[in-house]
Structure formats: C-alpha cells, structure tokens
Design a protein around this motif. Structure first.
Motif, mmCIF file in Angstrom:
data_model
loop_
_atom_site.group_PDB
_atom_site.id
_atom_site.type_symbol
_atom_site.label_atom_id
_atom_site.label_comp_id
_atom_site.label_asym_id
_atom_site.label_seq_id
_atom_site.Cartn_x
_atom_site.Cartn_y
_atom_site.Cartn_z
ATOM 1 N N ARG A 280 1.122 -0.993 -0.394
ATOM 2 C CA ARG A 280 -0.249 -0.012 0.116
ATOM 3 C C ARG A 280 0.512 1.139 -0.009
ATOM 4 O O ARG A 280 0.620 1.854 -0.891
ATOM 5 C CB ARG A 280 -0.252 0.039 1.212
ATOM 6 C CG ARG A 280 -1.539 0.936 1.760
ATOM 7 C CD ARG A 280 -2.120 0.968 2.724
ATOM 8 N NE ARG A 280 -1.227 1.893 4.022
ATOM 9 C CZ ARG A 280 -1.744 1.678 5.431
ATOM 10 N NH1 ARG A 280 -2.640 1.515 5.649
ATOM 11 N NH2 ARG A 280 -0.396 2.085 5.879
ATOM 12 N N GLU A 281 1.772 1.297 0.603
ATOM 13 C CA GLU A 281 2.791 2.173 0.761
ATOM 14 C C GLU A 281 3.800 2.518 -0.034
ATOM 15 O O GLU A 281 3.551 3.585 -0.523
ATOM 16 C CB GLU A 281 3.867 2.279 1.636
ATOM 17 C CG GLU A 281 3.080 1.809 3.599
ATOM 18 C CD GLU A 281 2.824 3.244 3.855
ATOM 19 O OE1 GLU A 281 2.815 4.767 3.940
ATOM 20 O OE2 GLU A 281 2.018 2.848 5.193
ATOM 21 N N LEU A 282 4.262 1.485 -1.072
ATOM 22 C CA LEU A 282 4.605 1.266 -2.188
ATOM 23 C C LEU A 282 3.954 1.992 -3.188
ATOM 24 O O LEU A 282 4.131 3.153 -3.980
ATOM 25 C CB LEU A 282 5.082 0.235 -2.394
ATOM 26 C CG LEU A 282 6.716 0.098 -2.003
ATOM 27 C CD1 LEU A 282 6.960 -1.399 -1.985
ATOM 28 C CD2 LEU A 282 8.029 1.003 -1.972
ATOM 29 N N GLY B 104 6.538 8.217 -12.783
ATOM 30 C CA GLY B 104 6.546 9.201 -12.308
ATOM 31 C C GLY B 104 7.724 10.628 -12.786
ATOM 32 O O GLY B 104 8.833 10.952 -12.702
ATOM 33 N N ILE B 105 7.494 11.315 -11.105
ATOM 34 C CA ILE B 105 8.582 12.601 -10.600
ATOM 35 C C ILE B 105 9.532 11.932 -10.939
ATOM 36 O O ILE B 105 10.593 12.031 -11.267
ATOM 37 C CB ILE B 105 8.025 13.404 -9.585
ATOM 38 C CG1 ILE B 105 8.691 14.812 -9.860
ATOM 39 C CG2 ILE B 105 8.034 13.092 -8.459
ATOM 40 C CD1 ILE B 105 8.138 15.690 -10.728
ATOM 41 N N GLY B 106 9.528 11.226 -10.068
ATOM 42 C CA GLY B 106 11.374 10.618 -10.016
ATOM 43 C C GLY B 106 12.259 11.575 -9.051
ATOM 44 O O GLY B 106 11.521 12.223 -8.983
ATOM 45 N N MET B 107 13.335 10.606 -8.396
ATOM 46 C CA MET B 107 14.167 11.809 -7.328
ATOM 47 C C MET B 107 15.472 11.896 -8.064
ATOM 48 O O MET B 107 16.128 10.630 -8.831
ATOM 49 C CB MET B 107 14.517 10.772 -6.272
ATOM 50 C CG MET B 107 12.709 10.686 -5.335
ATOM 51 S SD MET B 107 13.277 9.678 -4.233
ATOM 52 C CE MET B 107 12.328 8.363 -5.051
ATOM 53 N N LEU C 117 15.469 12.500 0.825
ATOM 54 C CA LEU C 117 13.800 11.900 1.090
ATOM 55 C C LEU C 117 13.914 10.795 1.560
ATOM 56 O O LEU C 117 12.685 10.364 2.723
ATOM 57 C CB LEU C 117 13.353 11.988 -0.102
ATOM 58 C CG LEU C 117 12.471 13.425 -0.424
ATOM 59 C CD1 LEU C 117 12.537 13.096 -2.510
ATOM 60 C CD2 LEU C 117 12.030 14.190 0.217
ATOM 61 N N ILE C 118 14.906 9.667 1.557
ATOM 62 C CA ILE C 118 14.984 8.173 1.650
ATOM 63 C C ILE C 118 16.026 7.640 3.118
ATOM 64 O O ILE C 118 15.703 7.688 3.427
ATOM 65 C CB ILE C 118 15.524 7.495 0.405
ATOM 66 C CG1 ILE C 118 14.301 8.048 -0.814
ATOM 67 C CG2 ILE C 118 14.860 5.758 0.535
ATOM 68 C CD1 ILE C 118 13.004 7.267 -0.825
ATOM 69 N N GLY C 119 16.936 8.699 2.878
ATOM 70 C CA GLY C 119 17.945 9.146 3.737
ATOM 71 C C GLY C 119 17.565 9.569 5.545
ATOM 72 O O GLY C 119 18.506 8.856 6.141
HETATM 73 N N1 ATP Z 1 8.219 6.710 -5.765
HETATM 74 C C1 ATP Z 1 8.433 7.395 -5.737
HETATM 75 N N2 ATP Z 1 9.144 8.493 -6.508
HETATM 76 C C2 ATP Z 1 9.579 9.670 -6.355
HETATM 77 N N3 ATP Z 1 9.279 10.432 -5.092
HETATM 78 C C3 ATP Z 1 9.172 9.251 -4.165
HETATM 79 C C4 ATP Z 1 8.892 7.668 -4.172
HETATM 80 N N4 ATP Z 1 8.940 6.708 -2.774
HETATM 81 C C5 ATP Z 1 9.029 7.790 -1.693
HETATM 82 N N5 ATP Z 1 9.683 9.149 -2.468
HETATM 83 C C6 ATP Z 1 10.356 9.708 -1.713
HETATM 84 O O1 ATP Z 1 10.340 9.784 -0.547
HETATM 85 C C7 ATP Z 1 9.273 10.257 0.451
HETATM 86 C C8 ATP Z 1 9.387 9.249 1.280
HETATM 87 O O2 ATP Z 1 8.455 8.747 0.953
HETATM 88 P P1 ATP Z 1 7.685 8.218 2.632
HETATM 89 O O3 ATP Z 1 6.364 6.686 2.131
HETATM 90 O O4 ATP Z 1 8.452 8.099 3.355
HETATM 91 O O5 ATP Z 1 7.177 9.197 2.966
HETATM 92 P P2 ATP Z 1 5.630 10.102 2.261
HETATM 93 O O6 ATP Z 1 5.044 9.008 1.445
HETATM 94 O O7 ATP Z 1 5.992 11.829 2.089
HETATM 95 O O8 ATP Z 1 4.557 10.509 4.061
HETATM 96 P P3 ATP Z 1 3.651 8.984 3.757
HETATM 97 O O9 ATP Z 1 3.933 8.539 5.248
HETATM 98 O O10 ATP Z 1 2.221 9.534 3.752
HETATM 99 O O11 ATP Z 1 4.130 7.548 3.150
HETATM 100 C C9 ATP Z 1 7.696 11.094 -0.333
HETATM 101 O O12 ATP Z 1 7.700 11.734 -0.270
HETATM 102 C C10 ATP Z 1 8.814 11.372 -1.843
HETATM 103 O O13 ATP Z 1 9.256 12.462 -1.877
#
Ligand code: ATP
Ligand code: MG
Length: 637
Positions: free
Chosen positions: A34-36, A83-86, A94-96
């Motif tokens: 669901r989260e992914l 999508g937008i990508g990172m 964002l991930i670290g």
């Molecule tokens: N598939 C993706 N494409 C682009 N950015 C992503 C992707 N997955 C994660 N991110 C970036 O990483 C961040 C962290 O993701 P995470 O799921 O931990 O938290 P979130 O989505 O911001 O909040 P939530 O707790 O509601 O999931 C996101 O806010 C987003 O900016």
C-alpha cells in the motif's frame, strides 16, 4: 557515468525507525505494498502537475501508470512508476532522513513503551511510509531518475544503519523499488508476496481507487491449455468522489453505492461534498432506501469508509459519523492524514471532528430538503431510520433543532399519517400552551388508556409515542419552539379555560369536601402501591387512572431499565379517581355508612388494579385480583 558506490549512514532518527520496522512492531505487513503504491501514485500526480506548470519539461506523460513485477525465483517484488522520480540529492534527503516534525519525540515514546498495543497506537500517528518495506524485506533497492534529468541514481540498503548510493545510466524516468523478500512465515503475517492472488488482494483492498492504472503481468492458461502472460490492470480507478458531481452520472453513483454498501437496492439520496482550506477532503455519502437487518444490533456495521488520497484506510470509521447516523454509507477521502492512522487517534483528531461536524450537518440538511422536495422519499427515510435518528435527540445537542425539525411522530389526529412538531403546533387550540404526548408500548394501549379521556373529550391532539427511545429523548428535549412537551400521564391536568374554571370551581370545592375522608382512607389502604390518591380532572368515563409526578420515571422506562439489567427503584405513582363515576361515588357512600370494612378494602384494591390494567400495566398479585373479582361477579348472578 559512474562515480562508484558510496556508503552512507542513515540519519539517527531514520535508523531508529528502521529498527522498529525490521523488528516489526507492526503486525499488518501487507501495508508495505500500500505504501509503495501510494508513493508511486503521488509521484505520478506530481509529474502531471509539473508538466502542466512547466511546459518546457521534456517528459512523456502519455502513459502514466504503476507496474508491479514479481520474480518468483529471486523472490523479489518491484513497484515501478514513470512519475516525477528523484535526483541523487532527493534520494539522500527523502529516503535517508525523516523530515517529519515530532519524529524524535515519537521514537522516544516508542522506545519507552514496552507494550505492543501501545506501540501500535503510537505508530498510528505516524506514516510508516517507505520504511514499511523493511518489514518484509532483507534488502531494498531503489532506482530513480528525476523527470527532465539525464542520469539516474541507485540506492540500496538492508535497513541496518547504512545504505549505498551510486549514479547509474540508462534508467527510465521515474522510480522503481525492488523488495528482496524475507522467507514466507504466515505465522508472523509474512505472506507470499510473489503470489498473484495476494498482490491482487492487497491492491484491491487498499488501492482500488488510485486514479492511475496499477498493472501486473499475470499468467493464464488459454483455450488450448497453453500458458500465456497477459498484462492486467488490477484496480478499478473509479474514485467517483474525486470527480465533480456534474461529470458523474446517476448510474455510476448507484453502482458505486452498491459496491460500498453491499446493498442491492438503489440509494434514496446521494450526498457529494468537498471540503477545502486547511484540511482537504471529499465525501461521497448515501442514504440507503432501507434499513439493514442489524441496525439495532450492538455489533452491527456502522460508519463510512475512510480513504487517504484514494488509498483505503478502514471500513466503518465511527469517528466520522455519530452512532445515530450509523446507516449512512459511503466514503470520506481526507488528504492530509497518515496512511497508518489508527482508530484511537482518529477519535481524538481535531480536524476529523470538524469534518464529522460538517458531514452531520450536511446529512441532516439533506433530509430536511427531502421533506419538502420529495415527501415520499422522506417518508421512506423516516420509516426506515426514524428510530435511529431519534437517538440523536438525546445527545446531539448541537443539532437538536434540526433533528426536531426532521422528526415525524404519530398522533391521535390520524391513525396512519405522522405529524411533525411544527405541524402539531400549527394545529394547537387557542390557549393551548403545551404539546401533549403519551408514551407507551402500543398505539392501542395509549389510545384506550384512561389518561386520554379528557383530551379526547375536549378535542386535544396528543402525540402517540411507542418507540422505546421516545421515553428517553422526550424527557431530555423538554420543549419544542418554546413550548413544553407534556406527558398526559404525568402531573395535574387542567384543560378547562379560565371561564370554565370559574364556573366549575364551586362544584370542585364541594367534591373536595365530599371526598376528603374517602381519599385519606384509600391513601392508607393503598400506601404500599401509591403515594397519593386524589380526584381527577382527566377522566370522563373510567373510574380511575394512575399518573406520575411531572419528573417521575414512566413505568415503560422503568421496565426498559430492568430489561437491560439495571437496578432501578420502583416509583410509586398517584391514583386519580373520577368523582362522577358510579363506582367511585358508590364507594364513598359505602365508606361513609360502613367505615373501614374488609369488603371495602377489597374494592379499593380492585379499583387500583383496574387502573393499572387500563394503562397496560401489570398487577403485582394477579391471582388475588382475579379471586376477588370472581367473588364479586358471583354475587351479582
Ligand atoms: N516512487 C517515488 N517517486 C518519487 N518520490 C518518492 C517515491 N517514493 C518515495 N518518494 C519520496 O520519498 C519521500 C518519503 O516517502 P515516504 O513514503 O516515507 O513518506 P511520504 O510518502 O512523504 O509520507 P507517508 O507517510 O504518507 O507515506 C516521499 O515524500 C517522496 O518525496
Ligand atoms: Mg508514502
């Protein structure tokens, strides 16, 4: 273009959260997918928005979608989006790291709380997000390329304090997350996440209304028995609530209603609303056309579904609808909540409470409009749900006026047609200050009760209240439009006009004198059963009736409490006599001649028993009553 692999440490807080994930304090592991999917969907939303704002951005937005891929041999599951990508920096920040405010505080509390359910509640305040993947994975790989940039980034971690990051070429735009699954362990809720059916189930459950297609290649056996693969879209994408009402046709609403309510009939009313500002949400609610069989069962399903940005969060979200509107079906999609929010947290959330307040007002105003615009529909609504709605009159003081407006009640005016309180007031007689009602177990019992006699004789309308809940709300509400609600079975009744009172007074005075000693004597004889014996002005044909004091509990209510197992003291009421009835006048004469005789004591008992029976009450010693009565009858033959 490759700069080699760099190993970096997670920020301290991120490391702690990861620890919790790896050691899975959270029991429902399915939510990682669901989260992914939710992240992928956000990324697609962002790209669409950015490409609209920045016309120069060189990206292809023609086929935005999410793809799920599995490798059964390698035991991996990949969620890919275009999508937008990172960028590299995005990945690092964002991930670290975890940027959410309050993270440190939350983690401290989590570490301190030893008990698992308290931890679940705490984590319920917090989105588990991307790190949820570490509940099911030994290792997670992420490859991403930011829209408009040339190079990509590869990130990998086992969730144990460090991750590696490197630049990579030839990466498609968007993000793919590959989860290297831990061995299956269904006792630990760790299922086989490479199984088609499991993925389909999770997507259907949590992500059905995501607006982007979620695709997966599935194996099928064709007509010739050959195995082929076919790409299927797993979700229906039909988030009707997110579309403007003008773009949704009636049939779609009805189909959707059937989907959320499991009802076969069409709904009575559709409510589609949107909240903007600090807390955005969309709500699509339905008033069903018939009550479910378990409307009054304690364990019945209640409330609407909660979504967060089209991701399903929970069924029967009681925080969004008060109990008395438990039959309302539909969905509420709140944009700014954590996907991981728990029921307990929701109940306390200030914004959720504000949403609920607006939803309730909207439902009630819809019913009010229905009353004037579609009286037939309103009648159906009230027949099906009126009993539940009246529960709202007890506690929902904020909406009490509207609730009173939409309430319909039976009355003595018409056998079948109900009346509103406003209509009753319009018909009130000149000089009538109170709204009269009587509660009881059935219409017949109320209509035939002696209390009704004077009201009928004088042509006063009386509300006939037979639902158990009526007993409770009517006491609580007390008045309508400044007019007291008055039980005709309680207190003193005086329906005479001032004029009539003046002419009747000398006669009354005489009666009081004439009956004084009889009343005193009867009061002593019946002191176990009643607290007072007095003359009545509400009787025309019956010899006697029993009434309560204005604030006494009614016998029905007393019975209800007993049935619920509550110990309530029994309330002594008042015996009222009709001074013109031959039985009463006869008793007086006999008492004056013979005094305190056994046979007169028995007559007193009979009189009291009859009054009880006439209002549908129960005798305390029916055998004795029947014996005395049979004796008397025998003597008349
Ligand atoms: N598939 C993706 N494409 C682009 N950015 C992503 C992707 N997955 C994660 N991110 C970036 O990483 C961040 C962290 O993701 P995470 O799921 O931990 O938290 P979130 O989505 O911001 O909040 P939530 O707790 O509601 O999931 C996101 O806010 C987003 O900016
Ligand atoms: Mg997320």
């Amino acid at each position: 273009m490759s700069n080699g692999v760099e190993t970096r440490e997670f920020q301290a807080e991120a490391r702690q959260l990861l620890q919790l994930m790896v050691h899975s304090i959270y029991s429902n592991k399915d939510v990682f997918l669901r989260e992914l999917v939710s992240n992928a969907s956000d990324a697609l939303d962002k790209l669409r928005l950015e490409s609209m704002v920045d016309k120069e951005l060189d990206v292809d937005t023609s086929d935005l979608h999410v793809a799920i891929e599995v490798d059964k041999e390698q035991r991996t599951l990949t969620v890919r989006d275009n999508g937008i990508g990172m960028s590299r920096d995005d990945v690092v920040t964002l991930i670290g790291t975890i940027a959410k405010s309050g993270t440190a505080e939350l983690l401290r509390k989590l570490r301190e709380s030893q008990d698992a359910s308290a931890s679940q509640d705490l984590i319920g305040q917090f989105g588990v997000g991307f790190y949820a993947t570490f509940m099911v994975a030994d290792r997670v790989e992420l490859v991403s390329r930011r829209a408009g940039e040339a190079g990509g980034t590869r990130w990998e971690s086992t969730g144990e304090g460090t991750y590696t990051i490197e630049a990579v070429d030839d990466v498609p735009q968007g993000t793919s997350v590959t989860v290297h699954l831990k061995p299956e362990d269904s006792e630990d809720n760790l299922f086989d996440y490479t199984a088609d059916w499991k993925i389909r189930e999770i997507v259907k459950r949590y992500s059905d209304f995501i607006a982007w297609p979620i695709r997966m290649a599935v194996e099928r056996t064709d007509a010739e028995g050959e195995a082929t693969t076919e790409v299927q879209t797993l979700n229906s994408m039909k988030a009707l609530w997110a579309r403007p009402r003008s773009e949704v046709d009636e049939a779609e609403y009805q189909e959707f209603y059937k989907h959320v309510s499991h009802d076969w009939a069409d709904p009575l009313e559709i409510i589609h609303m949107r909240g903007e500002g600090t807390f955005e949400y969309e709500a699509l609610l339905f008033l069903p056309s018939h009550a479910p069989f378990d409307l009054f069962a304690r364990e019945g399903r209640r409330g609407v579904q909660l979504y967060v940005k089209r991701v399903f969060i929970m069924d029967d979200c009681e925080a969004l609808m008060p109990d008395y509107l438990r039959f309302v079906k539909g969905v509420v999609d709140a944009h700014d909540l954590s996907l991981n929010i728990s029921r307990e947290i929701l109940q306390q959330d200030r914004q959720i409470r504000a949403v609920r307040r607006r939803l309730v007002k909207k439902v009630l105003s819809t019913v009010r409009t229905m009353m004037t615009e579609h009286p037939d529909r309103y009648r159906t609504f009230w027949t099906e749900f009126g009993r539940a709605v009246k529960e709202g009159l007890i506690d929902d003081t904020e909406n009490r006026d509207t609730l009173l407006e939409i309430t319909s009640l039976a009355s003595t005016r018409d056998e079948t047609e109900l009346t509103t309180l406003a209509q009753y007031v319009e018909r009130m007689k000149d000089g009538q200050a109170d709204i009269y009602y009587m509660t009881g177990e059935s219409r017949a019992m109320i209509e035939n009760s002696p209390h009704m006699e004077a009201f009928r004789a004088k042509g006063y309308e009386v509300l006939v209240l037979t639902d158990p809940v009526d007993e409770v709300w009517i006491e609580r509400v007390g008045e309508f439009d400044g007019r007291p609600l008055r039980s005709i079975a309680k207190g003193q009744v005086d329906l005479d006009t001032e004029e009539e009172k003046k002419t009747a007074e000398p006669e009354r005075e005489q009666q009081r004198k004439d009956f004084e000693s009889l009343l005193t004597w009867l009061g002593e004889q019946l002191s176990e059963q009643v607290k007072e014996v007095r003359l009545s002005s509400r009787l025309t044909t019956s010899p006697a009736c029993i009434v309560g004091d204005a604030y006494d509990m009614t016998p029905t209510l007393e019975k209800m409490y007993r049935a619920m197992g509550q110990d309530v003291p029994s309330v002594k009421r008042i015996l009222e006599l009709n001074p013109t009835h031959p039985l009463v006048t006869g008793l007086r004469t006999a008492y004056e001649q013979d005094g305190d005789k056994e046979v007169l004591t028995e007559t007193a008992e009979l009189l009291h028993g009859m009054a009880l029976l006439a209002e549908g009450g129960e005798l305390s010693d029916p055998a004795r009553f029947t014996r005395i009565l049979a004796d008397r009858l025998a003597r008349t033959l």
